[in-house]
Design a protein around this motif. Structure first.
Motif, mmCIF file in Angstrom:
data_model
loop_
_atom_site.group_PDB
_atom_site.id
_atom_site.type_symbol
_atom_site.label_atom_id
_atom_site.label_comp_id
_atom_site.label_asym_id
_atom_site.label_seq_id
_atom_site.Cartn_x
_atom_site.Cartn_y
_atom_site.Cartn_z
ATOM 1 N N SER A 164 -13.776 24.085 -15.972
ATOM 2 C CA SER A 164 -15.054 24.791 -15.853
ATOM 3 C C SER A 164 -15.372 24.890 -14.365
ATOM 4 N N LEU A 165 -16.200 25.841 -13.990
ATOM 5 C CA LEU A 165 -16.482 26.123 -12.586
ATOM 6 C C LEU A 165 -17.868 25.635 -12.209
ATOM 7 N N ASP A 166 -18.006 25.168 -10.970
ATOM 8 C CA ASP A 166 -19.318 24.850 -10.419
ATOM 9 C C ASP A 166 -19.880 26.165 -9.880
ATOM 10 N N HIS A 167 -21.008 26.612 -10.409
ATOM 11 C CA HIS A 167 -21.529 27.931 -10.038
ATOM 12 C C HIS A 167 -22.324 27.928 -8.742
ATOM 13 N N GLU A 168 -22.386 26.760 -8.081
ATOM 14 C CA GLU A 168 -23.083 26.707 -6.802
ATOM 15 C C GLU A 168 -22.143 26.404 -5.638
ATOM 16 N N ASN A 169 -20.946 25.931 -5.932
ATOM 17 C CA ASN A 169 -20.015 25.581 -4.865
ATOM 18 C C ASN A 169 -18.616 26.076 -5.230
ATOM 19 N N ALA A 170 -18.077 26.968 -4.410
ATOM 20 C CA ALA A 170 -16.774 27.584 -4.697
ATOM 21 C C ALA A 170 -15.610 26.603 -4.577
ATOM 22 N N LYS A 171 -15.833 25.422 -4.009
ATOM 23 C CA LYS A 171 -14.757 24.445 -3.829
ATOM 24 C C LYS A 171 -14.623 23.482 -5.000
ATOM 25 N N TYR A 172 -15.594 23.460 -5.924
ATOM 26 C CA TYR A 172 -15.587 22.463 -6.996
ATOM 27 C C TYR A 172 -15.307 23.073 -8.362
ATOM 28 N N ILE A 173 -14.414 22.422 -9.095
ATOM 29 C CA ILE A 173 -14.196 22.731 -10.507
ATOM 30 C C ILE A 173 -14.228 21.412 -11.270
ATOM 31 N N GLU A 174 -14.338 21.488 -12.572
ATOM 32 C CA GLU A 174 -14.327 20.281 -13.388
ATOM 33 C C GLU A 174 -13.279 20.410 -14.472
ATOM 34 N N GLY A 175 -12.729 19.263 -14.857
ATOM 35 C CA GLY A 175 -11.749 19.253 -15.930
ATOM 36 C C GLY A 175 -11.477 17.835 -16.378
ATOM 37 N N LYS A 176 -10.789 17.707 -17.500
ATOM 38 C CA LYS A 176 -10.486 16.384 -18.045
ATOM 39 C C LYS A 176 -9.082 15.949 -17.649
ATOM 40 N N GLY A 178 -6.877 12.969 -18.820
ATOM 41 C CA GLY A 178 -6.942 11.986 -19.904
ATOM 42 C C GLY A 178 -8.261 12.189 -20.634
ATOM 43 N N ALA A 179 -9.033 11.110 -20.770
ATOM 44 C CA ALA A 179 -10.326 11.216 -21.454
ATOM 45 C C ALA A 179 -11.477 11.365 -20.467
ATOM 46 N N THR A 180 -11.152 11.364 -19.161
ATOM 47 C CA THR A 180 -12.190 11.356 -18.134
ATOM 48 C C THR A 180 -12.455 12.758 -17.586
ATOM 49 N N GLN A 181 -13.713 13.168 -17.590
ATOM 50 C CA GLN A 181 -14.130 14.436 -16.991
ATOM 51 C C GLN A 181 -14.316 14.190 -15.500
ATOM 52 N N ILE A 182 -13.615 14.927 -14.642
ATOM 53 C CA ILE A 182 -13.722 14.711 -13.199
ATOM 54 C C ILE A 182 -14.002 16.023 -12.471
ATOM 55 N N VAL A 183 -14.546 15.875 -11.267
ATOM 56 C CA VAL A 183 -14.738 17.013 -10.364
ATOM 57 C C VAL A 183 -13.513 17.066 -9.464
ATOM 58 N N ILE A 184 -12.964 18.259 -9.313
ATOM 59 C CA ILE A 184 -11.735 18.431 -8.523
ATOM 60 C C ILE A 184 -12.013 19.467 -7.442
ATOM 61 N N ILE A 185 -11.496 19.234 -6.254
ATOM 62 C CA ILE A 185 -11.638 20.197 -5.154
ATOM 63 C C ILE A 185 -10.510 21.227 -5.275
ATOM 64 N N THR A 186 -10.865 22.499 -5.199
ATOM 65 C CA THR A 186 -9.906 23.584 -5.446
ATOM 66 C C THR A 186 -8.733 23.607 -4.468
ATOM 67 N N ASP A 187 -8.901 23.011 -3.278
ATOM 68 C CA ASP A 187 -7.805 22.984 -2.295
ATOM 69 C C ASP A 187 -6.590 22.216 -2.800
ATOM 70 N N TYR A 188 -6.786 21.367 -3.819
ATOM 71 C CA TYR A 188 -5.710 20.490 -4.294
ATOM 72 C C TYR A 188 -5.177 20.896 -5.657
ATOM 73 N N VAL A 189 -5.400 22.142 -6.030
ATOM 74 C CA VAL A 189 -4.917 22.594 -7.349
ATOM 75 C C VAL A 189 -4.164 23.908 -7.227
ATOM 76 N N LYS A 190 -3.292 24.137 -8.184
ATOM 77 C CA LYS A 190 -2.558 25.395 -8.293
ATOM 78 C C LYS A 190 -2.770 25.921 -9.706
ATOM 79 N N LYS A 191 -3.137 27.178 -9.810
ATOM 80 C CA LYS A 191 -3.343 27.796 -11.128
ATOM 81 C C LYS A 191 -2.008 27.867 -11.872
ATOM 82 N N MET A 192 -2.058 27.520 -13.144
ATOM 83 C CA MET A 192 -0.851 27.609 -13.982
ATOM 84 C C MET A 192 -0.763 28.999 -14.580
ATOM 85 N N ALA A 193 0.467 29.502 -14.695
ATOM 86 C CA ALA A 193 0.684 30.757 -15.427
ATOM 87 C C ALA A 193 0.333 30.496 -16.882
#
Length: 196
Positions: A164-176, A178-193
């Motif tokens: 899910s996306l943070d609608h106030e900050n373009a650098k933050y997304i959220e995802g699970k 394991g069982a933990t919901q975490i905030v992730i900085i977009t600089d450290y992710v790659k979109k999967m096909a």
């Protein structure tokens, strides 16, 4: 055959947007992870410079989209759609957009650069390669990340689905993870096909 020869054959040695035959080059439609025959067009220097630099747009040059928007080739249609959206305040581009039809995968590709959004709507989340992230996408972590407030480390290569996306900050997304919901900085992710 090379990509250039394939594109020259497809286009008849003319710019696939304006039909000019001068200064032709391969233009990879962003995001370039899709390049190749289905992600590139043969384009003239004038079209490329105006696609890349929005301050240099000559509105009348783009009346050529009246023809090229009907191309049977996905990257040509996608670029026509994006340019019509950039110019829609002129009036006539909106009329063309109202007539234009894109398949679902073409429309998703066309929207990846955010050209269809008003400036006020453009909080755009991008992965480390510049690909636009949308709610529901799946991503892969490209480095080990410590999770604040816990001893957990999300390992490089971990897939995170249905972000899910943070609608106030373009650098933050959220995802699970394991069982933990975490905030992730977009600089450290790659979109999967989608098929990964």
């Amino acid at each position: 055959m090379s990509l250039l020869q394939d594109l020259e054959n497809r286009s008849g040695n003319a710019c696939e947007l304006c039909a000019s035959t001068n200064n032709l080059t391969i233009y990879e439609v962003k995001p370039v992870s899709t390049a190749g025959f289905d992600g590139s067009i043969l384009a003239c220097e004038t079209c490329v410079s105006q696609i890349e630099n929005t301050e240099e747009i000559d509105v009348n040059h783009w009346r050529c989209l009246n023809d090229s928007m009907w191309s049977q080739f996905k990257p040509v249609k996608v670029l026509a759609w994006r340019m019509l959206h950039r110019l829609k305040k002129e009036g006539w581009p909106q009329d063309l957009l109202d007539m234009m039809y894109l398949e679902d995968d073409e429309l998703a590709f066309a929207k990846e650069t955010g050209d269809h959004l008003e400036e006020s709507e453009k909080i755009i989340h991008r992965d480390c390669n510049g690909a636009i992230l949308q709610s529901g996408d799946s991503i892969v972590l490209i480095k080990d990340l410590k999770v604040k407030g816990s001893s957990m480390v999300a390992k490089q290569g971990t897939a995170v689905r249905k972000i899910s996306l943070d609608h106030e900050n373009a650098k933050y997304i959220e995802g699970k993870v394991g069982a933990t919901q975490i905030v992730i900085i977009t600089d450290y992710v790659k979109k999967m096909a989608e098929k990964e």
